[in-house]
Design an enzyme around this catalytic site. Structure first.
Site, mmCIF file in Angstrom:
data_model
loop_
_atom_site.group_PDB
_atom_site.id
_atom_site.type_symbol
_atom_site.label_atom_id
_atom_site.label_comp_id
_atom_site.label_asym_id
_atom_site.label_seq_id
_atom_site.Cartn_x
_atom_site.Cartn_y
_atom_site.Cartn_z
ATOM 1 N N GLU A 79 -6.443 -8.200 -0.457
ATOM 2 C CA GLU A 79 -6.799 -8.238 0.962
ATOM 3 C C GLU A 79 -8.280 -7.964 1.091
ATOM 4 O OE1 GLU A 79 -4.720 -5.506 3.541
ATOM 5 O OE2 GLU A 79 -2.795 -5.879 2.569
ATOM 6 N N GLU A 130 0.812 -1.223 0.000
ATOM 7 C CA GLU A 130 0.000 0.000 0.000
ATOM 8 C C GLU A 130 0.845 1.273 0.000
ATOM 9 O OE1 GLU A 130 -2.907 -0.373 3.155
ATOM 10 O OE2 GLU A 130 -4.154 -1.663 1.908
HETATM 11 C C1 GAL Z 1 -4.377 -2.915 4.990
HETATM 12 C C2 GAL Z 1 -2.896 -3.232 5.154
HETATM 13 C C3 GAL Z 1 -2.710 -4.480 5.993
HETATM 14 C C4 GAL Z 1 -3.543 -4.389 7.246
HETATM 15 C C5 GAL Z 1 -4.993 -4.187 6.871
HETATM 16 C C6 GAL Z 1 -5.922 -4.119 8.050
HETATM 17 O O1 GAL Z 1 -4.578 -1.618 4.565
HETATM 18 O O2 GAL Z 1 -2.293 -3.442 3.906
HETATM 19 O O3 GAL Z 1 -1.342 -4.620 6.315
HETATM 20 O O4 GAL Z 1 -3.093 -3.341 8.044
HETATM 21 O O5 GAL Z 1 -5.096 -2.980 6.169
HETATM 22 O O6 GAL Z 1 -7.257 -3.951 7.617
#
Ligand code: GAL
Ligand code: ZN
Length: 665
Positions: A302, A145
């Site tokens: 994710e 990110e």
């Molecule tokens: C994302 C990040 C992850 C984790 C996640 C939690 O933005 O890439 O490492 O922090 O959020 O929701």
């Protein structure tokens, strides 16, 4: 295979060997086939400057390979070890108010710093050499990110050189930026400071160019990382992008990446006053943006299987929501479903963040639901590689939004850009169409309908391309606050929307900002070309166009502009254009696009969908796959025309809340 798995950070329980065995047993049980590792491991990999220790990672990758689990291998630049900033403070960021940061958190490096770039290069190359041909590894997950900005002296210097490359001379810059205003003429590139709350924060062109520079510099940093991993490996590369993130123009990243991936955390059950139809649409719109970047499948890198810990409420996902959200990504072009994260952290900031596995060691609702999801993803394997091919495109441009939202006026209480965009999008989807959400540079030739909602900035060449799209027979829909300024946020001279007054048969004249909650009403013109008969509400911003040859469809019903057109239609060469002068309610867009589909013989994916039931279609390998999903909260009885084709997922003719049916046609 459809990728199924997620972020896995086992260095957090490195001392407890049983955890890995337990996790792997559960992975198999759920059908997990892919994990992303190494994202935040730098201090394990390089405990002291120049001393690499890859032993843990190496045994982890070997074990995962033996177990048949693939790996997205991350470069660790998202969080750096403490020794690095202690020894080389230049890697720390300087904030816009010129405060220098100290060690902490993550995603906070100076992306210009030669030291940081060099340390990242060395470790990325070492990882590539060691693992670039490891049989477990299927892709490079570059950093994590990317985001944020740095105002340190190194970044200022890089900004000056970047500006110098973009202008003929400093007077060229002064002219394009309109710096005669407030006597802000610069006498050299070196005398320009980046925007700051203690200095210049009200020069729109400076702010815009700075944002472009931040994107440029971040892409440049990423390209160096890609070059480093490519030294010994030709595995595909991606980087995970974020929801509606305005710190960077992600379109500029696409060319460097082999495939697009993004991180999706919708607020199911709580966002948009708990209206999951809006959550689903909002989310789908983001998937469509990422898919359209390359017109290829992307990866949902994710998502959260349970509740997050950083949203206002850690609201649990109701039964079926995880599956519906996951399959929504697939319906829109994802070739996988990955989560953050595989196992709950024991401590640290994210210890209450949802995961597939918790520390109880027990069977959980999440595990059960994941198992079912895993089976469905397996059933969908033939969908891999196919892609949505919508007949409608919607232009969304981050640069335009920077300029629009950075300007003073016409409504500093909120322009409601995304809300307006979502209404347009919902109108297309509820009429049974898929949509691409595209940057202004995207090819328009595949579309029958092209929508230009609140595209405040027209970059050079765009107006001409919109004109030829319409001239060649396309249906162009332009909304208020479009085509107002050029790339430097200077107002276009002459009639606006810039370059389109002939196409639209009108010009924008005045624009009125309404109070929060205030509405106007629209009155249909008898016998109008779209067959619209209802009264709709409109709000937020109302333009008063000066109409030349366009035909009024709807008129304003109130205020001093009562009786003047708010929606118009205009024939232009082989095509037709529509102008929507205000922020119309959701229903209007449904009726508009349904009418356009009907009148123009466009075949929707599905007809007469109730609100909250969405249809999408992935095409390829000589097949079409139709996804039907129900976010309405009610049971929906589907007509036989919708149930046609070979069933891949789902039973019966009732689509229950959060259920998905998939057909092959
Ligand atoms: C994302 C990040 C992850 C984790 C996640 C939690 O933005 O890439 O490492 O922090 O959020 O929701
Ligand atoms: Zn910097």
């Amino acid at each position: 295979m459809m990728l199924f798995g997620g972020d896995y950070n086992p260095e957090q329980w490195i001392d407890d060997k049983n955890v890995l065995d337990e996790d792997i047993r559960r992975f198999h049980e759920m059908g997990i086939n892919t994990v992303s590792v190494n994202i935040f491991s730098w201090s394990f990999l390089e405990p002291e400057e120049g001393r690499y220790d890859f032993s843990f990672l190496s045994s982890l990758l070997d074990r995962l390979y033996e177990e048949g689990i693939s790996v997205n291998l991350a470069t660790p630049s998202g969080a750096r070890p403490k020794w690095l900033s202690d020894k080389y403070p230049e890697v720390l960021r300087v904030r816009e108010d010129r405060t220098k940061m100290i060690f902490g958190e993550r995603h906070n490096h100076c992306y210009t710093s030669p030291v940081y770039r060099e340390k990242v290069r060395l470790i990325d190359e070492a990882l590539s050499k060691e693992f670039g041909h490891h049989k477990a590894v299927i892709a490079w997950h570059i950093s994590n990110e990317y985001g944020g900005e740095c105002h340190c002296p190194l970044c200022q210097e890089a900004f000056h050189r970047w500006l110098e490359g973009r202008y003929d001379s400093i007077s060229d810059l002064n002219r394009k930026w309109n710096n005669a205003f407030w006597s802000h003429i610069y006498d050299s590139f070196d005398s320009i400071d980046s925007p700051s709350s203690i200095g210049e924060s009200k020069n729109p062109a400076l702010s815009l160019e700075w944002k472009r520079f931040v994107t440029h510099q971040t892409v440049d940093f990423m390209n160096e990382e890609i070059k480093a991993v490519r030294k010994y490996s030709d595995l595909p590369v991606t980087t995970n992008m974020m929801y509606d993130y305005l710190g960077l123009d992600y379109q500029a990243f696409s060319d460097s990446l082999d495939f697009i991936s993004w991180d999706n955390y919708p607020a199911w059950g709580t966002g948009f006053d708990g209206d999951d139809v809006l959550v689903a649409a909002d989310n789908a719109m983001e998937h469509d943006y990422y898919r359209a970047m390359k017109d290829k499948p992307f990866i949902l890198m994710e998502s959260c299987p349970e509740a997050t810990n950083w949203q206002p409420l850690s609201h649990l996902k109701r039964h079926g929501v995880m599956e519906a959200a996951s399959l929504e990504a697939v319906a829109h072009g994802s070739d996988g479903v990955l989560f953050f994260q595989m196992r709950h952290g024991r401590g640290g900031y994210e210890k209450f963040h949802g995961a597939l596995l918790d520390s109880s060691g027990c069977e959980t609702r999440t595990i059960r639901e994941a198992r079912t999801l895993g089976n469905k993803l397996t059933a969908l394997k033939d969908v891999i590689g196919t892609v949505n091919k919508p007949v409608a495109g919607i232009i969304r441009d981050t640069e335009s939004r920077w300029a629009m939202e950075g300007s003073a006026g016409p409504r500093n209480k909120g322009l409601h850009y995304r809300d307006n965009l979502r209404r347009v999008y919902l109108g297309l989807r509820s009429s049974g169409l898929d949509a691409d959400v595209i940057g202004p540079e995207h090819d328009f030739s595949a579309y029958r309908i092209l929508v230009v909602p609140m595209l405040y900035m027209f970059r050079a060449g765009l107006a001409e391309r919109l004109e030829s799209f319409t001239a060649d027979g396309g249906i162009l829909v332009v909304t208020h606050w479009s085509g107002v300024v050029d790339e430097y946020d200077s107002i276009y001279p002459g009639k606006t929307p810039y370059g389109l007054s002939e196409v639209l048969g009108l010009r924008r004249a005045e624009i009125d900002a309404l109070q929060d909650g205030a509405e106007n009403v629209t009155i249909p013109v008898a016998g109008n070309g779209l067959g619209l008969r209802k009264n709709y509400t409109c709000s937020v911003l109302s333009e008063i166009p000066e109409v030349y040859s366009a035909e009024p469809i709807l008129l304003y019903g109130n205020d001093f502009y009562k009786g003047l057109p708010v929606v118009t239609e205009h024939d232009y060469k082989k095509g037709r254009s529509y102008y929507i002068a205000s922020m119309m309610e959701e229903d209007f867009y449904h009726d508009l696009f349904s009418s356009l589909i009907e009148k123009n013989g466009i075949e929707p994916i599905a007809k007469a969908l109730p609100r909250g039931v969405f249809a999408s279609e992935r095409i390829g390998n000589g097949k079409r796959y139709i996804f039907l999903q129900n976010f309405s909260g009610n049971d929906v009885l589907l007509s036989s025309s919708l149930l046609n084709g070979k069933r891949i997922i789902g039973d019966g003719d009732i689509l229950k809340p959060y259920d998905t049916f998939v057909f092959e046609r």
